[in-house]
Scaffold this motif. Structure first.
Motif, mmCIF file in Angstrom:
data_model
loop_
_atom_site.group_PDB
_atom_site.id
_atom_site.type_symbol
_atom_site.label_atom_id
_atom_site.label_comp_id
_atom_site.label_asym_id
_atom_site.label_seq_id
_atom_site.Cartn_x
_atom_site.Cartn_y
_atom_site.Cartn_z
ATOM 1 N N TYR A 57 68.886 38.982 59.169
ATOM 2 C CA TYR A 57 70.113 39.690 58.813
ATOM 3 C C TYR A 57 70.740 40.345 60.047
ATOM 4 O O TYR A 57 70.032 40.769 60.972
ATOM 5 C CB TYR A 57 69.831 40.838 57.830
ATOM 6 N N THR B 103 71.148 45.948 54.354
ATOM 7 C CA THR B 103 71.262 44.500 54.493
ATOM 8 C C THR B 103 72.074 43.964 53.317
ATOM 9 O O THR B 103 72.288 44.669 52.324
ATOM 10 C CB THR B 103 69.878 43.819 54.501
ATOM 11 N N ALA C 197 66.359 48.049 53.343
ATOM 12 C CA ALA C 197 65.143 47.554 53.989
ATOM 13 C C ALA C 197 64.583 48.669 54.851
ATOM 14 O O ALA C 197 65.296 49.605 55.221
ATOM 15 C CB ALA C 197 65.436 46.319 54.827
ATOM 16 N N LEU D 251 62.489 49.647 58.355
ATOM 17 C CA LEU D 251 62.051 49.227 59.685
ATOM 18 C C LEU D 251 61.116 50.280 60.246
ATOM 19 O O LEU D 251 61.475 51.453 60.372
ATOM 20 C CB LEU D 251 63.272 49.050 60.602
ATOM 21 N N VAL E 297 67.543 41.964 62.247
ATOM 22 C CA VAL E 297 66.218 42.179 61.678
ATOM 23 C C VAL E 297 65.786 40.922 60.928
ATOM 24 O O VAL E 297 66.610 40.089 60.544
ATOM 25 C CB VAL E 297 66.182 43.392 60.726
ATOM 26 N N GLN E 298 64.472 40.800 60.713
ATOM 27 C CA GLN E 298 63.910 39.643 60.022
ATOM 28 C C GLN E 298 62.944 40.111 58.940
ATOM 29 O O GLN E 298 62.127 41.011 59.168
ATOM 30 C CB GLN E 298 63.192 38.738 61.026
ATOM 31 N N VAL E 299 63.024 39.509 57.774
ATOM 32 C CA VAL E 299 62.134 39.843 56.655
ATOM 33 C C VAL E 299 60.722 39.357 56.974
ATOM 34 O O VAL E 299 60.522 38.218 57.385
ATOM 35 C CB VAL E 299 62.635 39.200 55.347
ATOM 36 N N THR E 300 59.737 40.245 56.797
ATOM 37 C CA THR E 300 58.352 39.904 57.138
ATOM 38 C C THR E 300 57.471 39.644 55.923
ATOM 39 O O THR E 300 56.349 39.140 56.061
ATOM 40 C CB THR E 300 57.709 41.027 57.960
ATOM 41 N N ILE F 39 60.790 44.721 57.083
ATOM 42 C CA ILE F 39 61.489 43.954 58.117
ATOM 43 C C ILE F 39 60.948 44.320 59.498
ATOM 44 O O ILE F 39 60.221 45.300 59.667
ATOM 45 C CB ILE F 39 63.012 44.216 58.096
ATOM 46 N N THR F 40 61.326 43.511 60.490
ATOM 47 C CA THR F 40 61.015 43.794 61.886
ATOM 48 C C THR F 40 62.244 43.495 62.728
ATOM 49 O O THR F 40 63.093 42.685 62.326
ATOM 50 C CB THR F 40 59.824 42.941 62.373
ATOM 51 N N ASP F 41 62.329 44.137 63.884
ATOM 52 C CA ASP F 41 63.424 43.823 64.808
ATOM 53 C C ASP F 41 62.951 42.883 65.921
ATOM 54 O O ASP F 41 63.716 42.585 66.842
ATOM 55 C CB ASP F 41 64.031 45.093 65.408
ATOM 56 N N THR G 223 73.869 37.908 56.097
ATOM 57 C CA THR G 223 72.716 37.020 56.221
ATOM 58 C C THR G 223 73.044 35.938 57.241
ATOM 59 O O THR G 223 73.985 35.154 57.042
ATOM 60 C CB THR G 223 72.365 36.364 54.869
#
Length: 340
Positions: free
Chosen positions: A41, A59, A64, A66, A80-83, A94-96, A182
């Protein structure tokens, strides 16, 4: 039925993939209505959480969370990405630190350097793969990991995979938008099966494959709480809001070593049983009675089984009451929530 079989099919309109090993369901993936892990995202920082070092972000799919945020001000834009999958009512994890992962290659923008999987030990093969990596990542500041399945793979397939992941990374990281959006959907079950189930296997894609290969019968077992063990014992697996409870039962075996045998069988089968059911979080094992001198052997067998598992799991150890605890990543949708 001996050997490995990958079946790609659908259940109630949802895409799904099953891995059968020697006629037994070894892994199962199914799509749900939640954001897939791997989704990327463009997000907006919302509010920090004092005392936890985290930040809630906005998002397109809702709030979410972080972790371990430093120097990020509310209102700032970030990628960021969904983990994993969030529990109902909780924010998306999520993570950056974005990763672009495929069958052969993982592009790591935040970790420069070219790396080959440690499981590839042949020096000639490592040299071949490093040469491919240098050619494909020339003039790029991104890092690259070549996965274990690169060993012996066709050079063209590896090059195309690296090129695709590098191009995707450049497209996403050079994004110039300003509103939450997205940018890339996570992989679905069929792509994940191609990406992660890399050992040689027969692949079945015809409709009705699940029924013909016994997957539906195996899912009926997985939707229940009882999991049979070799030797006649059982695992009883029940998910609560706080944790997953696993009770080890010796069944009809009344010998002096029954508890030890059932517990060791549990250690070998537990990862598969949790993986198929999509269960994660805190796991508490209520083991059958066994001498304390067998605890170390139990841990060794459990650690070896989890080492080969695709889901990250941490061994927490023994409790004062003699239970054994694990912490498992929530990387799957619980099967019981999808197939109600």
């Amino acid at each position: 039925m001996k050997g490995r079989t990958i079946i790609l099919d659908q259940i109630e309109g949802s895409q799904a993939a099953a891995l059968m090993v020697d006629g037994k369901l070894d892994d199962f993936l199914i799509d749900g209505d939640r954001p897939r892990p791997g989704t990327i995202y463009r997000a907006r920082a919302d509010r920090p959480v004092k005392g936890q070092g985290g930040m809630f972000v906005t998002t397109p799919d809702g709030p979410a969370f972080l972790r371990q945020v430093k120097g990020l001000a509310p209102g700032a834009q970030l990628l960021v990405q969904v983990t994993g999958f969030a529990e109902p009512g909780k924010a998306l994890p999520i993570t950056d630190r974005i990763l672009f992962k495929s069958r052969y290659a993982i592009v790591t923008p935040d970790a420069p350097g070219l790396n080959i999987s440690r499981s590839i030990r042949d020096e000639d093969e490592r040299d071949r793969l490093l040469e491919i990596a240098h050619e494909q990542m020339e003039d790029s500041s991104y890092g690259l990991i070549l996965r274990s399945c690169c060993s012996g793979a066709d050079i063209v397939d590896i090059e195309e995979d690296i090129s695709a992941m590098r191009a995707l990374a450049e497209q996403i990281l050079n994004d110039s938008g300003t509103e939450p959006e997205t940018l890339c959907e996570g992989d679905g079950p069929h792509i994940l099966a191609w990406r992660d189930w890399t050992d040689p296997a027969e692949v079945i894609t015809e409709p009705g494959g699940f029924e013909a290969q016994g997957v539906l019968d195996a899912l009926d077992t997985a939707l229940g709480i009882a999991e049979p063990l070799p030797g006649g014992g059982y695992l009883f697996i029940e998910a609560t809001r706080a944790l997953v409870a696993v009770d080890v039962n010796t069944g009809k075996d009344s010998s002096l070593a029954a508890g030890t045998k059932a517990n060791f069988a549990c250690a070998k089968q537990l990862a598969r049983a949790l993986r198929v059911r999509g269960l994660g979080g805190q796991i508490t094992l209520d083991l059958a009675p066994m001498p304390k001198k067998d605890r170390r052997g139990f841990e060794q067998v459990l650690r070896a089984a989890l080492k080969a598992d695709s889901v990250e799991t941490t061994l927490a150890g023994w409790t004062p009451l003699g239970h054994y605890e694990l912490q498992r990543k929530r990387g799957r949708i619980p099967l019981a929530e999808v197939l109600k």
